[in-house]
Write a protein that holds these residues in place. Structure first.
Motif, short mmCIF file in Angstrom:
data_model
loop_
_atom_site.label_atom_id
_atom_site.label_comp_id
_atom_site.label_asym_id
_atom_site.label_seq_id
_atom_site.Cartn_x
_atom_site.Cartn_y
_atom_site.Cartn_z
N ALA A 309 31.70 23.89 46.55
CA ALA A 309 31.37 24.46 45.28
C ALA A 309 30.68 25.61 45.47
N GLY A 310 29.73 25.72 46.21
CA GLY A 310 28.94 27.04 46.47
C GLY A 310 29.81 28.21 46.87
N ALA A 311 30.94 27.96 47.83
CA ALA A 311 31.98 28.71 48.25
C ALA A 311 32.79 29.36 46.91
N GLN A 312 33.00 28.59 45.97
CA GLN A 312 33.84 29.07 44.87
C GLN A 312 32.93 29.76 43.97
N THR A 313 31.73 29.45 43.53
CA THR A 313 30.79 29.94 42.54
C THR A 313 30.25 31.32 43.03
N SER A 314 30.28 31.76 44.32
CA SER A 314 29.91 32.91 44.91
C SER A 314 30.71 33.99 44.67
N PHE A 315 31.86 33.79 44.12
CA PHE A 315 32.86 34.86 43.60
C PHE A 315 32.10 35.49 42.16
N ILE A 316 31.54 34.46 41.61
CA ILE A 316 31.04 34.91 40.41
C ILE A 316 30.10 36.20 40.28
N PRO A 317 29.14 36.47 41.10
CA PRO A 317 28.53 37.75 40.95
C PRO A 317 29.33 38.88 41.75
N MET A 318 30.38 38.75 42.49
CA MET A 318 31.11 39.47 43.25
C MET A 318 32.28 40.02 42.18
N LEU A 319 32.63 39.07 41.34
CA LEU A 319 33.77 39.61 40.36
C LEU A 319 33.15 40.31 39.06
N THR A 320 32.04 39.77 38.75
CA THR A 320 31.41 40.30 37.43
C THR A 320 30.35 41.37 37.48
N LEU A 321 29.68 41.46 38.47
CA LEU A 321 28.58 42.41 38.82
C LEU A 321 29.01 43.34 39.92
N GLY A 322 29.94 43.19 40.81
CA GLY A 322 29.92 43.86 42.00
C GLY A 322 28.98 43.69 42.99
N ILE A 323 28.16 42.34 43.08
CA ILE A 323 27.18 42.23 43.67
C ILE A 323 27.62 40.87 44.78
N PRO A 324 27.47 41.25 46.16
CA PRO A 324 28.04 40.22 46.80
C PRO A 324 26.94 39.20 47.11
N ALA A 325 27.36 37.85 47.08
CA ALA A 325 26.43 36.86 47.37
C ALA A 325 26.31 36.15 48.76
N ASN A 326 27.29 36.96 49.48
CA ASN A 326 27.19 36.59 50.93
C ASN A 326 27.94 37.61 51.85
N PRO A 327 27.89 37.45 53.02
CA PRO A 327 28.79 38.65 53.97
C PRO A 327 30.17 38.62 53.45
N VAL A 328 30.68 37.57 53.23
CA VAL A 328 32.43 37.12 52.90
C VAL A 328 32.49 38.05 51.48
N MET A 329 31.52 37.86 50.69
CA MET A 329 31.84 38.53 49.44
C MET A 329 31.61 40.05 49.66
N ALA A 330 30.71 40.29 50.34
CA ALA A 330 30.76 41.78 50.85
C ALA A 330 32.08 42.36 51.37
N LEU A 331 32.71 41.70 52.17
CA LEU A 331 34.06 42.03 52.65
C LEU A 331 35.09 41.98 51.59
N MET A 332 34.96 41.16 50.77
CA MET A 332 36.05 41.36 49.52
C MET A 332 35.72 42.41 48.65
N ILE A 333 34.49 42.82 48.37
CA ILE A 333 34.27 44.08 47.51
C ILE A 333 34.78 45.33 48.63
N GLY A 334 34.70 45.15 49.63
CA GLY A 334 35.15 46.12 50.62
C GLY A 334 36.59 46.35 50.70
N ALA A 335 37.18 45.08 50.65
CA ALA A 335 38.82 45.03 50.38
C ALA A 335 39.10 45.58 48.95
#
Length: 501
Positions: A309-335
């Protein structure tokens, strides 16, 4: 009606044959790297970034997302069967999962992990559907002052949830921020920290930093400390839990899903923290706490649901605010940046197909993972017999080819080696590289919003305190910092992360 229309758009994107194929590929790779200890989703996604440049933005993010939440599934397999967590968030699962396997209930433990993960992932995706659009809409009202304060809060939270000492985590944030400042000044165009090197005139290569600090450094560390994996595993049978098993696992799955959904949004290590928190909660609430550590099914159901569940909801700040919740989300922003997409609240309006397609793909991905994990258990375990000295050099060669393919520039290979050595050195000194990557990604945005806010306010620094939302976020950052520095909290935090390691 808007929600149904958006979901329909998302499904039309996610269910396209090529997107389904890449979602399956991501889930397959995620499961694979979750099973193999020492190769985490961060390193894998970092090394695959060059490949995503040739894909459609939605397709690339769908594949990368599949790798991330697929690793959460795969990590439980070896944790249960051979007491060797493939992922750090699966460390708690090993406590009772392995004991269940020793008692001949490996199949039930694996089914519990898979079913709990599927339920948690499905529910967390619904939460993403419900809360991401309103949050993105609210974020459109943010000015530069609010964004600056939000990023400060994010970095403080990353320090609070990072492994190791607070001082080292803060140092890594600062180093990441400094790397992010290399290149041309945002407004004047003047060169900063480039030392006359033409290749640094623009900026430090994000892919080289990510692959070096996470991929190459992690491989070097694992080659140095190869874990004995020569463990024989009996054939797994009786996968389906009994009625009593379902009764005992149902509420832990629900509670774990709720905990993970909340904690996954936090910058730092939300999914990891969620699994530990879930285990503690289940042990406290259980009528049979003495069974924990000896094969309690609740000790598998709760943490596995929480980390997925934590892995899925970590996409919320990445998709809506452009803020990474963890290193993987930082890489997603980089992508996203590599694909020419500006992360933030405008993504939902400017790229609705990508936004909703990525969310809808998670439902398909979770179903694929259940079908991948249970029938192929024997295959995943046999993969553990591949020696590190054969596996890891091949991965390093793949990483080097990927880096070179971006610009066909040998300088990028030197950068890869440099950041690989840096990452390995940081690990040797007990410094976690995750805050460095978060600082590197947020650094340019932090500077941009700071300077823009100061220009708009004509140099009045009080703008960050006179605007209510900005002031609230800064106060929250100070409160978090004070709480983390309290002696009792500091001691408890160190105990948790020592247990995790």
């Amino acid at each position: 009606m808007d929600l149904l229309a958006n979901l329909s758009l998302g499904l039309s994107v996610a269910l396209q044959p090529h997107n389904l194929m890449f979602a399956f590929l991501g889930c397959l790779l995620g499961t694979l790297i979750g099973v193999l200890p020492g190769i985490g989703p961060t390193a894998t996604i970092a090394m695959l970034l060059p490949i995503t440049m040739g894909l459609d933005p939605a397709t690339s993010l769908i594949m990368l997302a599949g790798i991330y939440y697929g690793a959460q599934y795969g990590g439980s397999t070896t944790a249960i069967l051979i007491n060797l967590p493939g992922e750090s968030s699966s460390a708690v699962t090993a406590i009772d999962g392995y004991q269940m396997a020793r008692r001949g209930r490996a199949g039930v433990a694996l089914a519990t992990a898979a079913l709990g993960s599927f339920f948690a992932g499905t529910v967390a995706t619904f939460i993403l559907v419900l809360f991401a659009p309103p949050l993105a809409a609210a974020a459109l009202n943010f000015g530069s002052a609010e964004y600056f304060s939000l990023m400060v809060l994010g970095l403080v939270m990353a320090v609070a949830l990072a492994h190791g000492s607070i001082l080292k985590a803060t140092a890594m944030i600062v180093v990441g921020l400094l790397f992010g400042l290399v290149g041309a000044d945002l407004y004047s165009g003047a060169q900063r920290f480039s030392f006359g090197i033409p290749e640094l005139a623009d900026e430090v290569n994000f892919v080289a930093v990510a692959v070096g600090v996470f991929g190459i450094a992690e491989i070097l560390r694992n080659l140095e400390n190869e874990t004995n994996r020569d463990v024989m595993v009996k054939k797994v049978t009786s996968l389906w839990p009994t009625r009593d098993d379902f009764r005992r696992m149902s509420m832990p799955v629900v509670r774990g899903t709720a905990l993970g959904s909340i904690l996954g949004v936090l910058p730092g290590g939300g999914a990891i923290l969620a699994s530990f928190a879930s285990y503690s909660v289940e042990k406290r609430l259980s009528n049979r706490p003495e069974e924990f550590g000896k094969g309690a099914i609740e000790g598998v159901a709760g943490p596995e649901s929480a980390n997925n569940a934590g892995a899925q909801t970590s996409f919320i700040p990445m998709l809506t605010l452009g803020i990474p919740a963890n290193p993987v989300m930082a890489l997603m922003i980089g992508a996203m940046i590599i694909q020419g997409i500006v992360p933030g609240p405008n993504v939902v309006n400017q790229n609705p197909g990508l936004f909703w397609g990525l969310i809808a793909s998670m439902w398909a991905g979770n179903l694929m993972l259940v079908l991948l994990n249970l029938p192929l258990i024997g295959l995943w375990v046999r993969l553990l017999t591949i020696p590190y000295y054969l596996l890891f050099p091949a991965i390093m060669a793949f990483a080097a080819i990927g880096i070179y393919s971006i610009n066909s520039n040998t300088y990028d290979l030197y950068s890869l080696a440099l950041f690989g050595a840096l990452g390995y050195t940081l690990v040797r000194f007990g410094c976690e590289p995750a805050p460095l990557l978060l600082g590197f990604v947020l650094g340019p945005m932090l500077e941009e919003h700071l300077r823009r806010a100061m220009i708009i306010s004509r140099g009045d620094a009080t703008v960050f305190l006179t605007r209510p939302i900005s002031a609230t976020l800064l106060v929250l950052a100070v409160i978090v910092l004070v709480i983390v520095l309290l002696p009792s909290v500091k001691k408890k935090r160190e105990e948790v992360f020592v247990e995790e390691d």
